[in-house]
Design a protein around this motif. Structure first.
Motif, PDB file in Angstrom:
ATOM      1  N   ILE A 119       0.866  -1.174   0.000  1.00  0.00           N
ATOM      2  CA  ILE A 119       0.000   0.000   0.000  1.00  0.00           C
ATOM      3  C   ILE A 119       0.901   1.221   0.000  1.00  0.00           C
ATOM      4  CG2 ILE A 119      -1.785   1.249   1.263  1.00  0.00           C
ATOM      5  CD1 ILE A 119      -2.742  -1.390   2.394  1.00  0.00           C
ATOM      6  N   ILE A 120       0.843   1.976  -1.083  1.00  0.00           N
ATOM      7  CA  ILE A 120       1.758   3.113  -1.217  1.00  0.00           C
ATOM      8  C   ILE A 120       0.957   4.384  -0.990  1.00  0.00           C
ATOM      9  CG2 ILE A 120       3.355   4.285  -2.791  1.00  0.00           C
ATOM     10  CD1 ILE A 120       3.544   1.406  -4.158  1.00  0.00           C
ATOM     11  N   SER A 121       1.234   5.049   0.125  1.00  0.00           N
ATOM     12  CA  SER A 121       0.411   6.203   0.482  1.00  0.00           C
ATOM     13  C   SER A 121       1.238   7.406   0.882  1.00  0.00           C
ATOM     14  CB  SER A 121      -0.539   5.817   1.626  1.00  0.00           C
ATOM     15  OG  SER A 121       0.215   5.478   2.774  1.00  0.00           O
ATOM     16  N   ASN A 122       2.556   7.354   0.694  1.00  0.00           N
ATOM     17  CA  ASN A 122       3.372   8.541   0.995  1.00  0.00           C
ATOM     18  C   ASN A 122       4.564   8.637   0.040  1.00  0.00           C
ATOM     19  OD1 ASN A 122       5.627   7.010   2.106  1.00  0.00           O
ATOM     20  ND2 ASN A 122       4.239   6.571   3.811  1.00  0.00           N
ATOM     21  N   PHE A 123       5.222   9.806   0.053  1.00  0.00           N
ATOM     22  CA  PHE A 123       6.293  10.067  -0.913  1.00  0.00           C
ATOM     23  C   PHE A 123       7.500   9.159  -0.705  1.00  0.00           C
ATOM     24  CE2 PHE A 123       4.202  14.358  -0.857  1.00  0.00           C
ATOM     25  CZ  PHE A 123       3.663  14.238  -2.123  1.00  0.00           C
ATOM     26  N   GLU A 124       7.740   8.792   0.568  1.00  0.00           N
ATOM     27  CA  GLU A 124       8.893   7.951   0.856  1.00  0.00           C
ATOM     28  C   GLU A 124       8.739   6.598   0.136  1.00  0.00           C
ATOM     29  OE1 GLU A 124       9.416   7.797   5.094  1.00  0.00           O
ATOM     30  OE2 GLU A 124      10.964   6.252   4.821  1.00  0.00           O
ATOM     31  N   ASP A 125       7.547   6.018   0.297  1.00  0.00           N
ATOM     32  CA  ASP A 125       7.318   4.708  -0.330  1.00  0.00           C
ATOM     33  C   ASP A 125       7.278   4.810  -1.853  1.00  0.00           C
ATOM     34  OD1 ASP A 125       7.197   3.632   2.163  1.00  0.00           O
ATOM     35  OD2 ASP A 125       5.005   3.587   2.271  1.00  0.00           O
ATOM     36  N   MET A 126       6.907   6.018  -2.345  1.00  0.00           N
ATOM     37  CA  MET A 126       6.798   6.230  -3.789  1.00  0.00           C
ATOM     38  C   MET A 126       8.117   5.941  -4.504  1.00  0.00           C
ATOM     39  SD  MET A 126       5.815   9.837  -5.637  1.00  0.00           S
ATOM     40  CE  MET A 126       7.483  10.523  -5.555  1.00  0.00           C
ATOM     41  N   LEU A 127       9.223   6.245  -3.829  1.00  0.00           N
ATOM     42  CA  LEU A 127      10.531   6.147  -4.488  1.00  0.00           C
ATOM     43  C   LEU A 127      11.132   4.743  -4.425  1.00  0.00           C
ATOM     44  CD1 LEU A 127      12.048   9.557  -3.400  1.00  0.00           C
ATOM     45  CD2 LEU A 127      10.927   8.963  -5.556  1.00  0.00           C
ATOM     46  N   THR A 128      10.497   3.854  -3.689  1.00  0.00           N
ATOM     47  CA  THR A 128      10.982   2.478  -3.628  1.00  0.00           C
ATOM     48  C   THR A 128      10.007   1.600  -4.397  1.00  0.00           C
ATOM     49  OG1 THR A 128      11.675   2.993  -1.390  1.00  0.00           O
ATOM     50  CG2 THR A 128      11.811   0.689  -2.065  1.00  0.00           C
ATOM     51  N   PRO A 129      10.392   1.162  -5.606  1.00  0.00           N
ATOM     52  CA  PRO A 129       9.410   0.416  -6.404  1.00  0.00           C
ATOM     53  C   PRO A 129       9.187  -0.987  -5.850  1.00  0.00           C
ATOM     54  CG  PRO A 129      11.537   0.380  -7.477  1.00  0.00           C
ATOM     55  CD  PRO A 129      11.692   1.280  -6.270  1.00  0.00           C
ATOM     56  N   VAL A 130       8.042  -1.544  -6.190  1.00  0.00           N
ATOM     57  CA  VAL A 130       7.792  -2.954  -5.946  1.00  0.00           C
ATOM     58  C   VAL A 130       8.321  -3.670  -7.189  1.00  0.00           C
ATOM     59  CG1 VAL A 130       6.025  -4.699  -5.556  1.00  0.00           C
ATOM     60  CG2 VAL A 130       5.701  -2.352  -4.674  1.00  0.00           C
ATOM     61  N   VAL A 131       9.345  -4.475  -7.014  1.00  0.00           N
ATOM     62  CA  VAL A 131       9.973  -5.108  -8.177  1.00  0.00           C
ATOM     63  C   VAL A 131       9.485  -6.546  -8.294  1.00  0.00           C
ATOM     64  CG1 VAL A 131      12.142  -5.750  -9.280  1.00  0.00           C
ATOM     65  CG2 VAL A 131      11.992  -3.630  -7.948  1.00  0.00           C
ATOM     66  N   ILE A 132       8.915  -6.861  -9.438  1.00  0.00           N
ATOM     67  CA  ILE A 132       8.426  -8.216  -9.678  1.00  0.00           C
ATOM     68  C   ILE A 132       9.314  -8.861 -10.733  1.00  0.00           C
ATOM     69  CG2 ILE A 132       6.408  -9.575 -10.425  1.00  0.00           C
ATOM     70  CD1 ILE A 132       4.852  -7.921  -8.643  1.00  0.00           C
ATOM     71  N   LYS A 133       9.853 -10.018 -10.360  1.00  0.00           N
ATOM     72  CA  LYS A 133      10.788 -10.695 -11.275  1.00  0.00           C
ATOM     73  C   LYS A 133      10.073 -11.833 -11.972  1.00  0.00           C
ATOM     74  CE  LYS A 133      14.547  -9.456  -8.283  1.00  0.00           C
ATOM     75  NZ  LYS A 133      15.214  -9.767  -7.034  1.00  0.00           N
ATOM     76  N   THR A 134      10.150 -11.835 -13.290  1.00  0.00           N
ATOM     77  CA  THR A 134       9.528 -12.928 -14.032  1.00  0.00           C
ATOM     78  C   THR A 134      10.536 -13.460 -15.035  1.00  0.00           C
ATOM     79  OG1 THR A 134       8.714 -11.419 -15.720  1.00  0.00           O
ATOM     80  CG2 THR A 134       7.219 -11.914 -13.908  1.00  0.00           C
ATOM     81  N   GLU A 135      10.365 -14.708 -15.416  1.00  0.00           N
ATOM     82  CA  GLU A 135      11.279 -15.283 -16.400  1.00  0.00           C
ATOM     83  C   GLU A 135      11.085 -14.635 -17.753  1.00  0.00           C
ATOM     84  OE1 GLU A 135      11.405 -19.513 -16.654  1.00  0.00           O
ATOM     85  OE2 GLU A 135      11.503 -19.714 -14.472  1.00  0.00           O
ATOM     86  N   SER A 136       9.816 -14.347 -18.077  1.00  0.00           N
ATOM     87  CA  SER A 136       9.534 -13.881 -19.436  1.00  0.00           C
ATOM     88  C   SER A 136       9.951 -12.429 -19.665  1.00  0.00           C
ATOM     89  CB  SER A 136       8.046 -14.036 -19.737  1.00  0.00           C
ATOM     90  OG  SER A 136       7.293 -13.300 -18.796  1.00  0.00           O
ATOM     91  N   ALA A 137       9.774 -11.560 -18.674  1.00  0.00           N
ATOM     92  CA  ALA A 137      10.030 -10.142 -18.946  1.00  0.00           C
ATOM     93  C   ALA A 137      11.063  -9.536 -18.009  1.00  0.00           C
ATOM     94  CB  ALA A 137       8.717  -9.364 -18.874  1.00  0.00           C
ATOM     95  N   GLY A 138      11.827 -10.366 -17.313  1.00  0.00           N
ATOM     96  CA  GLY A 138      12.847  -9.834 -16.404  1.00  0.00           C
ATOM     97  C   GLY A 138      12.223  -9.098 -15.241  1.00  0.00           C
ATOM     98  N   GLN A 139      12.878  -8.020 -14.818  1.00  0.00           N
ATOM     99  CA  GLN A 139      12.399  -7.278 -13.656  1.00  0.00           C
ATOM    100  C   GLN A 139      11.469  -6.142 -14.070  1.00  0.00           C
ATOM    101  OE1 GLN A 139      15.399  -5.944 -10.960  1.00  0.00           O
ATOM    102  NE2 GLN A 139      16.602  -7.818 -11.159  1.00  0.00           N
ATOM    103  N   VAL A 140      10.303  -6.094 -13.453  1.00  0.00           N
ATOM    104  CA  VAL A 140       9.394  -4.980 -13.700  1.00  0.00           C
ATOM    105  C   VAL A 140       9.223  -4.208 -12.392  1.00  0.00           C
ATOM    106  CG1 VAL A 140       7.102  -4.278 -14.483  1.00  0.00           C
ATOM    107  CG2 VAL A 140       8.209  -6.282 -15.503  1.00  0.00           C
ATOM    108  N   ALA A 141       9.559  -2.915 -12.444  1.00  0.00           N
ATOM    109  CA  ALA A 141       9.468  -2.070 -11.247  1.00  0.00           C
ATOM    110  C   ALA A 141       8.159  -1.285 -11.283  1.00  0.00           C
ATOM    111  CB  ALA A 141      10.653  -1.114 -11.197  1.00  0.00           C
TER     112      ALA A 141
END
Lengths: 379, 379
Positions: free
Chosen positions: B105-127
Motif C-alpha cells: 500500500i503506497i500512500s506517501n512520498f517515501e514509499d513512492m521512491l521504492t518500487p515494488v519489483v516483480i521478477k519474471t522469467e519472461s520479462a525480467g524485472q518490472v518495477a
C-alpha cells in the motif's frame, strides 16, 4: 524469557479539550528506549490502543511509527488485542498480512484460537492467546450458546482457548475485561451499566500469566499472575497518585513467573492543587513542574476576579477550576450537610419520607449491618 | 509477464441511498475467479479503493477478504495507491508490515521512491512505482519547490521517480490523476475546481506502462501504454453504456506492452429507461434484468397517480424518476428550447446580449470552426 505487558494507550485521547498526543508520544518513546537497552521477547498490548473506534489520523500515524520501530527495527514481536474503545474490524485490517513481520493484531474469534508462539531458549515455547474484547451478545451470536453476561462470555472463551493448549507450551492470556473486585479509575468507560460487566478471575486459573487491560490502575487480582498493567499514562485527575508504566513479566526455565512494574512518566502529569489563590500562585512561581495539567481547588471564601487568568500566569495548563470555599450561607451548609451524610443517614431520610415513620432500633441495626457488609465486600 | 490494472473500486459507496456493497463484492468475486483461472503476476489498484477517507466497517471487511484471497491464498502480489477519495494515512497503516506478505500500500512520498519489483522469467524485472494522490500543496510542502498546479506536481513527482530507474528494469507507473483531454464521467469527484486539475500525459512518456485511476471510463490517452482501467462498476446512470472491468496488461520478453479490456458485470446494472408509463410497465413484465438500478424518464403528457409505486411493482429498483413529458406550456417550450440549443446558438445569444449586435458571417464561421476543433479534441 521476558515480555512487556502494557494496555490502555488510548491514542488520540483529549483531556479537557487538550490533545494528549504529544504526551503519549513522549511516553511511548520512553517505552521504546527501555526496549533498546533491555531487549524483550515480545510486547503485549491488552486493548484500548486507540481511544475511539474511528481514531484521528494523527493517532494512526503515531501507532504506525511505534510499530515500525518496535517490530520493524527492534525486531520485537507485538501482540495487540482490540479493547472496548477500539473498532475491532478497523484495527484488524491486514492483520493476516502483518503476522510475518511480527505484528499480531487479534480482533476476532478465529484469530483468538491460534496463539502467537514465541520460542526462547530459556523458557521453551510460550503461547500468547489474545481474547479480543466482545460484548456478551457477540459471543452468544458467534458460538450459539446461552451467554448473557460478561462473566459467562469469558468463561466460555477461556474454555475454548484452553482446548487449544499444547502440553509443551506455557500459556499467556491477553484479555480486556473487568475482573470482579478490582479497582476502578475515573477515566474508564463502563463495559455495561449496573455491574454486569464483572468477570470472575477463576476462569483464568489455567494460564501461566494473564495480561489484562481495561482498568487504568496497575494491580493484580486473585493471583499473583493475573494482572492489570494499568494505562500508559494518567487519564484523569483522580489518577494523580497512581503509578503508570508497564509490567515486565519474566518466565524462567522452571516456568516460574514473576512480574514487576516499570515506571513511565508523561511530560505533563495530572495533579490536583488545593489552597487559597495567593498560596497557589506563590507555590507556582517556584514549582519546577508548573506545566502539569492541573485541577485547582480554590479554598478562598470571597469572590475573585478572573481566577483562571491569574492562575494560568504561573500554571499555564490549569484545565479545571473548583471553588468549594465560595459556597456561602445556606448553599454551603447544604453542601456540607450532603457531604457529611453517610449511607445510613440517607436511608433513614428515605425511610421516613416513604413510610411516614422512623426506623425501629432493630431495623436501624439491620440496615447498618448490611451497609457494613457491602462496603467490606467492595474493598 | 501479465498484470491486472484496475482502479476506482469506491468500496462502501451508496447510490441514491442504496448500498452498493453486495454488487461490489459480486464484481470482486468475478475478478478473483478470473485470477484463479488465469494467473497473473500482480494486481494493481490505481486509487479510490474506498469511497471515503473514513470508510464504513463493512467496506474494510470486504477489502480485507479480497486481500486475504488474492495475496494470501492466490499468492499474487497487490500494489495499491491512495486516491483522492481515500484517507492516505488511514489506508497506509501497517503497510511496512504487510510488504513481505505481498500487500503493497503506497500512500506517501517515501514509499513512492521504492518500487515494488516483480521478477519474471519472461520479462525480467518490472518495477512498479506508486504515486499516491496528492494535492499540489502537499507536493510543494514535501519538496519545498514552487508547485501550484496538479500538472507541475506530477511533472516533479514523475522526475523524482525517473531518477530511481535501474537500467535492467521495465518501469510501470501507478497514478491517480486527470490526464488532460481524457473523458469525464458523472460519478467522479473533481480534484480541484476550474480545470486546474489537468495533467499532461507527456510527464509519463518515460514509463513502459502507466496504470491510471480517477476517471471512470476505460480509455487510453496520448499513448497506447497510458491508460485508465475505468471504475470497477458503474457509479452513475450516465455510465450506462460504458464498459466496466479491468485492463489486462502483458509485457513480453522484448519489452513490448499490450493491454486489453476484460469485462466484469455487476448483478445490478445502472440503466436509463425512457417511455410512457404503460409501455415501461409492459416492457418490465418480461425484462429479465428487471432488478437493475434504474432511472425512468416518463414521457407521458398527463399527470399520473403514484407512478413510482406502479413502476416498482415491475422494476423494484427504480431509484430515480424524471417526467420531462409533464412540463407544460411555456415551461415545456423553454425546456425544449434549452435542450435544442447548440454551443454556437448559445454563443450567438451571448454575443448579441453583450454587444447589442449580431455576429458577422465571418465571425460566425470562425466561432463554428473553433467549437468544432474543441469537440474533436475531446474525442
Amino acid at each position: 524469557m521476558k515480555f512487556i505487558h502494557t494496555s490502555d494507550w488510548h491514542l488520540g485521547r483529549q483531556f479537557h479539550n487538550v490533545s494528549l498526543l504529544d504526551d503519549q508520544q513522549a511516553v511511548l518513546d520512553q517505552l521504546i528506549r527501555y526496549i533498546e537497552s533491555n531487549p524483550v521477547d515480545a510486547v503485549v498490548v491488552a486493548g484500548d490502543i486507540y481511544d475511539r473506534s474511528v481514531p484521528p489520523t494523527i493517532a494512526i500515524e503515531l501507532l504506525n511509527k511505534v510499530v515500525k520501530r518496535i517490530c520493524g527495527e527492534l525486531n520485537t514481536p507485538m501482540i495487540l488485542i482490540s479493547g472496548n474503545h477500539d473498532g475491532a474490524e478497523r484495527l484488524g485490517f491486514g492483520s493476516e498480512q502483518m503476522k510475518n513481520a511480527g505484528l499480531h493484531i487479534i480482533s476476532n474469534f478465529e484469530d483468538m484460537l491460534t496463539p502467537v508462539v514465541i520460542k526462547t531458549e530459556s523458557a521453551g515455547q510460550v503461547a500468547f492467546y489474545g481474547m479480543p474484547y466482545n460484548d456478551p451478545e457477540q459471543v452468544r451470536f458467534a458460538y450459539q450458546e446461552p451467554v448473557s453476561t460478561h462473566d459467562q462470555a469469558h468463561k466460555l472463551l477461556a474454555e475454548k482457548i484452553t482446548e487449544q493448549f499444547q502440553p509443551e507450551q506455557r500459556n499467556v492470556l491477553v484479555s480486556h475485561c473487568f475482573v470482579d473486585g478490582a479497582i476502578e479509575s475515573e477515566s474508564e468507560r463502563p463495559l455495561s451499566i449496573g455491574g454486569s460487566d464483572r468477570v470472575s478471575h477463576e476462569h483464568f486459573l489455567n494460564f501461566d500469566y494473564v495480561a489484562l487491560g481495561h482498568l487504568h490502575q496497575p494491580q493484580k487480582k486473585g493471583e499473583e499472575y493475573i494482572r492489570y498493567s494499568g494505562s500508559l499514562m494518567k487519564y484523569s485527575f483522580g489518577e494523580q497518585n497512581q503509578k503508570k508504566g508497564f509490567t515486565l513479566v519474566e518466565i524462567d526455565e522452571n516456568g516460574f513467573v514473576s512480574a514487576e512494574h516499570v515506571d513511565l512518566t508523561a511530560p505533563h502529569e495530572m495533579r490536583i492543587i488545593e489552597g487559597e489563590l495567593e498560596q497557589v500562585i506563590e507555590q507556582g512561581n517556584t514549582d519546577p513542574k508548573n506545566e502539569d495539567y492541573l485541577l485547582v481547588r480554590l479554598m478562598d471564601k470571597h469572590a475573585i476576579l478572573n481566577p483562571m487568568e491569574k492562575l494560568r500566569a504561573v500554571y499555564p495548563n490549569v484545565l479545571h477550576l473548583e471553588k468549594p470555599g465560595m459556597l456561602i450561607g445556606v448553599e454551603q451548609e447544604m453542601a456540607q450537610a450532603k457531604l457529611a451524610r453517610s449511607e445510613i443517614d440517607m436511608f433513614r431520610d428515605f425511610f421516613s419520607e416513604a413510610q411516614d415513620s422512623q426506623l425501629s432500633q432493630e431495623q436501624d441495626q439491620a440496615i447498618s449491618d448490611i451497609i457494613k457488609q457491602l462496603s467490606q465486600q467492595a474493598l
